[in-house]
Design an enzyme around this catalytic site. Structure first.
Site, mmCIF file in Angstrom:
data_model
loop_
_atom_site.group_PDB
_atom_site.id
_atom_site.type_symbol
_atom_site.label_atom_id
_atom_site.label_comp_id
_atom_site.label_asym_id
_atom_site.label_seq_id
_atom_site.Cartn_x
_atom_site.Cartn_y
_atom_site.Cartn_z
ATOM 1 N N LYS A 128 49.322 11.078 24.938
ATOM 2 C CA LYS A 128 48.888 10.426 23.709
ATOM 3 C C LYS A 128 49.975 9.493 23.189
ATOM 4 O O LYS A 128 51.151 9.731 23.451
ATOM 5 C CB LYS A 128 48.629 11.489 22.629
ATOM 6 C CG LYS A 128 47.377 12.300 22.813
ATOM 7 C CD LYS A 128 47.204 13.296 21.676
ATOM 8 C CE LYS A 128 45.962 14.141 21.838
ATOM 9 N NZ LYS A 128 44.699 13.399 21.775
ATOM 10 N N LYS A 169 38.496 26.731 20.205
ATOM 11 C CA LYS A 169 39.494 25.993 20.992
ATOM 12 C C LYS A 169 40.885 26.332 20.471
ATOM 13 O O LYS A 169 41.190 26.127 19.303
ATOM 14 C CB LYS A 169 39.228 24.484 20.886
ATOM 15 C CG LYS A 169 40.332 23.604 21.506
ATOM 16 C CD LYS A 169 39.972 22.118 21.481
ATOM 17 C CE LYS A 169 41.150 21.250 21.937
ATOM 18 N NZ LYS A 169 40.840 19.801 21.894
ATOM 19 N N GLU A 196 41.112 17.990 27.432
ATOM 20 C CA GLU A 196 41.454 19.335 27.904
ATOM 21 C C GLU A 196 40.651 20.421 27.188
ATOM 22 O O GLU A 196 40.430 21.495 27.731
ATOM 23 C CB GLU A 196 42.965 19.595 27.707
ATOM 24 C CG GLU A 196 43.393 20.085 26.308
ATOM 25 C CD GLU A 196 43.114 19.092 25.201
ATOM 26 O OE1 GLU A 196 42.990 17.881 25.493
ATOM 27 O OE2 GLU A 196 43.006 19.503 24.024
ATOM 28 N N ASP A 248 48.548 19.674 21.612
ATOM 29 C CA ASP A 248 47.906 18.768 22.564
ATOM 30 C C ASP A 248 48.685 17.467 22.655
ATOM 31 O O ASP A 248 48.546 16.592 21.807
ATOM 32 C CB ASP A 248 46.460 18.498 22.125
ATOM 33 C CG ASP A 248 45.712 17.607 23.118
ATOM 34 O OD1 ASP A 248 46.244 17.367 24.231
ATOM 35 O OD2 ASP A 248 44.596 17.168 22.774
ATOM 36 N N ASP A 299 43.740 14.443 28.761
ATOM 37 C CA ASP A 299 43.659 14.628 27.310
ATOM 38 C C ASP A 299 42.285 15.178 26.898
ATOM 39 O O ASP A 299 42.098 15.589 25.752
ATOM 40 C CB ASP A 299 43.949 13.298 26.607
ATOM 41 C CG ASP A 299 44.286 13.475 25.141
ATOM 42 O OD1 ASP A 299 44.500 14.631 24.710
ATOM 43 O OD2 ASP A 299 44.344 12.451 24.421
ATOM 44 N N ARG A 349 37.505 20.652 26.398
ATOM 45 C CA ARG A 349 36.239 21.001 27.068
ATOM 46 C C ARG A 349 36.484 21.833 28.327
ATOM 47 O O ARG A 349 35.630 22.610 28.725
ATOM 48 C CB ARG A 349 35.451 19.713 27.377
ATOM 49 C CG ARG A 349 36.140 18.776 28.307
ATOM 50 C CD ARG A 349 35.553 17.368 28.241
ATOM 51 N NE ARG A 349 35.994 16.650 27.049
ATOM 52 C CZ ARG A 349 35.623 15.400 26.745
ATOM 53 N NH1 ARG A 349 34.806 14.744 27.540
ATOM 54 N NH2 ARG A 349 36.073 14.812 25.660
HETATM 55 N N1 BES Z 1 42.483 17.204 20.498
HETATM 56 C C1 BES Z 1 41.891 15.979 20.849
HETATM 57 C C2 BES Z 1 40.845 15.512 19.838
HETATM 58 C C3 BES Z 1 41.368 15.137 18.476
HETATM 59 C C4 BES Z 1 41.692 13.828 18.202
HETATM 60 C C5 BES Z 1 41.473 16.070 17.483
HETATM 61 C C6 BES Z 1 42.139 13.482 16.939
HETATM 62 C C7 BES Z 1 41.920 15.729 16.216
HETATM 63 C C8 BES Z 1 42.248 14.424 15.947
HETATM 64 C C9 BES Z 1 41.186 16.083 22.204
HETATM 65 O O1 BES Z 1 41.746 16.964 23.097
HETATM 66 C C10 BES Z 1 41.245 14.721 22.834
HETATM 67 O O2 BES Z 1 42.324 14.274 23.078
HETATM 68 N N2 BES Z 1 40.087 14.116 23.047
HETATM 69 C C11 BES Z 1 40.007 12.821 23.603
HETATM 70 C C12 BES Z 1 38.951 12.813 24.673
HETATM 71 C C13 BES Z 1 38.974 11.600 25.567
HETATM 72 C C14 BES Z 1 40.239 11.565 26.389
HETATM 73 C C15 BES Z 1 37.776 11.619 26.472
HETATM 74 C C16 BES Z 1 39.660 11.850 22.485
HETATM 75 O O3 BES Z 1 38.888 12.202 21.602
HETATM 76 O O4 BES Z 1 40.169 10.743 22.500
HETATM 77 ZN ZN ZN Z 2 43.327 16.140 24.220
HETATM 78 ZN ZN ZN Z 3 42.743 18.594 22.219
#
Ligand code: BES
Ligand code: ZN
Ligand code: ZN
Length: 491
Positions: free
Chosen positions: A270, A258, A342, A263, A340, A344
């Site tokens: 966020k 990835k 993104e 992000d 968010d 996947r």
């Molecule tokens: N990049 C984030 C995941 C992440 C969170 C990495 C904290 C490192 C530290 C990912 O893209 C994300 O935002 N995932 C969301 C998914 C949700 C919206 C279904 C998450 O984990 O909250």
């Molecule tokens: Zn994200």
């Molecule tokens: Zn991410």
């Protein structure tokens, strides 16, 4: 700094710092050193308190031959990990004194010396790393010129030399990966990531790097990847790397990383607290690049390909939005619930591309995919999600061998229900908990029939507070794991 190895001749040893490691449930051998120094050392030891609980103790001796000593306690219940921590203590001690030539001996330890040597040097080289490119005052290097492992018999010497040599290559690769991850997103744009990788591997003929620009990504119908890229002015890139072992009938491993260079969450933005950490959202890509750094030096008998989709996830005027329906490269339609989620999306297109284009024997993806994996497992280990028990078992063994821990999570089909959409083939987020598993189930839908494993490194990619030798910033997690896996895959 150079590592050496030779047999231990106590009578003619001169050292700026002598490091003596023993197990914490044993005492130092009383007759380790003969003569005048031995008497003096035994006396010093008898006046000191160095209990089972202590990890290390520095003693300044001002002796003509041996200036100082660092005592190390290894934990027999977690030997190799305590050896990595010892590497950290050694680096720490060296930060305070000005030692040029240092020596290391194991007292009363005979088993798995190569494992111990590997782990101590790993811990030391990882701890000695710093990300200081942007600091004016960045002279944190210690003054060590040589580190010599002293062993009992001459037959051990070539083995130990080989082990240390390989470790130096491996940790250089891990530290390369850490620097890529640590770079801020204004410097490491998707294009800059591609350029850096291309430039680095241009001097390595076994490794071929190709960078596909946006037009080509469009031609490949990677609309899930492109949707994420839409909100940013920085153009996306798809980076591919190929390592050819040169062996006939070599098996092929594919790695997908990835590469979200920042992000923000996009329209589903966020909160600002800790948003700066989202520069690490390309840590999976950095893992893959780090593995290739190691491949270039260590050259195993296995072919390896890599695919890195790289983009920012920003809420610009053209950004994709919740409710949008996108057709991925493999034809599946995706309802966007949360912009968010993104990672996947870019991985969906990268995974189906990898499977179709390279027909590998195995696919592994590394991704900082979900906050939930941190909630479930913390920073102790990464989450393992797979469609194949044999590959899972091999990864778990590689985790044991490398010390980069991993733990399997269930992939029951019931979890897929959460990402069934009313209006499309699938949706990009569920809402019934188990966020890391539903993310993995989403990815699984883009693999046809190749043994595949997804490693969620959101909890292990940076700020590993429980591992002194990795400290703050990017950890380079996964490079050591994959190199250990590659050793076992051929078998
Ligand atoms: N990049 C984030 C995941 C992440 C969170 C990495 C904290 C490192 C530290 C990912 O893209 C994300 O935002 N995932 C969301 C998914 C949700 C919206 C279904 C998450 O984990 O909250
Ligand atoms: Zn994200
Ligand atoms: Zn991410």
């Amino acid at each position: 700094m150079k590592f050496h190895c030779k047999t231990f001749e106590p009578s003619d040893l001169t050292s700026d710092l002598l490091i003596i490691a023993k197990f914490n449930d044993r005492s130092f051998s009383p007759d380790l050193f003969p003569g005048e120094f031995g008497t003096r050392f035994s006396h010093v030891l008898s006046t000191l308190k160095f209990t089972q609980k202590d990890t290390d103790l520095f003693i300044s001796l001002d002796h003509s031959a041996i200036k100082s000593v660092l005592l190390i306690n290894l934990n027999p219940d977690d030997t190799l990990e305590s050896a990595r921590e010892a590497g950290y203590f050694i680096n720490h001690a060296l930060g305070k004194i000005n030692s040029k030539h240092i020596h290391f001996i194991f007292d009363g330890i005979t088993e798995n010396l190569t494992g111990l040597v590997r782990s101590v040097s790993e811990g030391f080289l990882l701890a000695a790393y710093s990300f200081a490119e942007f600091k004016k005052d960045n002279k944190r290097e210690n003054s060590v010129k040589s580190w010599t492992f002293l062993v009992e018999s001459a037959v051990q010497v070539p083995q130990i030399r080989k082990t240390v040599g390989n470790t130096v290559h491996l940790i250089k690769a891990v530290n390369y990966s850490r620097t890529l991850s640590n770079l801020p997103s204004n410097v490491l744009t998707p294009g800059a990531l591609a350029e850096k990788i291309k430039e680095h591997f241009s001097s390595h003929p076994q490794i071929n790097v190709k960078v596909l620009q946006k037009k080509k990504i469009e031609a490949l119908n990677m609309n899930a990847f492109l949707a994420v890229a839409q909100g940013s002015d920085a153009p996306p890139v798809l980076i591919t790397m190929i390592y050819q072992s040169g062996k006939k009938k070599a098996k092929k491993l594919a790695l997908v990383g990835k590469g979200i260079t920042f992000d923000s969450g996009g329209i589903s933005i966020k909160p600002s607290a800790k948003m700066e950490e989202m520069k690490y959202d390309m840590a999976g890509a950095a893992t893959v690049a780090g593995v290739f750094h190691a491949l270039a030096d260590l050259r195993p008998d296995l072919d390896v390909v890599a695919v890195i989709p790289a983009t920012e996830n920003l809420p610009g005027g053209k950004a994709y939005k919740p409710g949008d329906i996108i057709t991925a490269a493999n034809g599946k339609t995706i309802e966007i619930i949360n912009t968010d989620a993104e990672g996947r999306l870019i991985l969906a297109d990268a995974l189906s591309y990898t499977e179709k284009k390279f027909r590998p024997d195995w696919i592994l993806d590394f991704a900082t995919l979900t906050g939930s994996v941190y909630a479930a497992l913390g920073s102790e280990c990464a989450g393992l999600f797979s469609n194949n028990d044999e590959l899972s078992a091999k990864l778990r063994q590689a985790a044991e061998d490398s010390g980069e821990k991993i733990w399997p999570m269930p992939m029951w089909s019931r979890y897929h229900k959460q990402i069934e959409s009313k209006v499309a083939d699938i949706k990009n987020a569920g809402n019934g908990g188990a966020g890391s598993i539903t993310a993995a189930k989403f990815l699984e839908a883009f693999i046809e029939n190749t043994p595949w494993a997804h490693i969620d490194i959101a909890g292990t990619a940076y700020d590993l507070k429980s591992r002194n030798y990795l400290g703050e910033g990017a950890s380079g997690y996964g490079v050591r794991l994959v190199m250990a896996l590659i050793k076992n895959l051929g078998r």
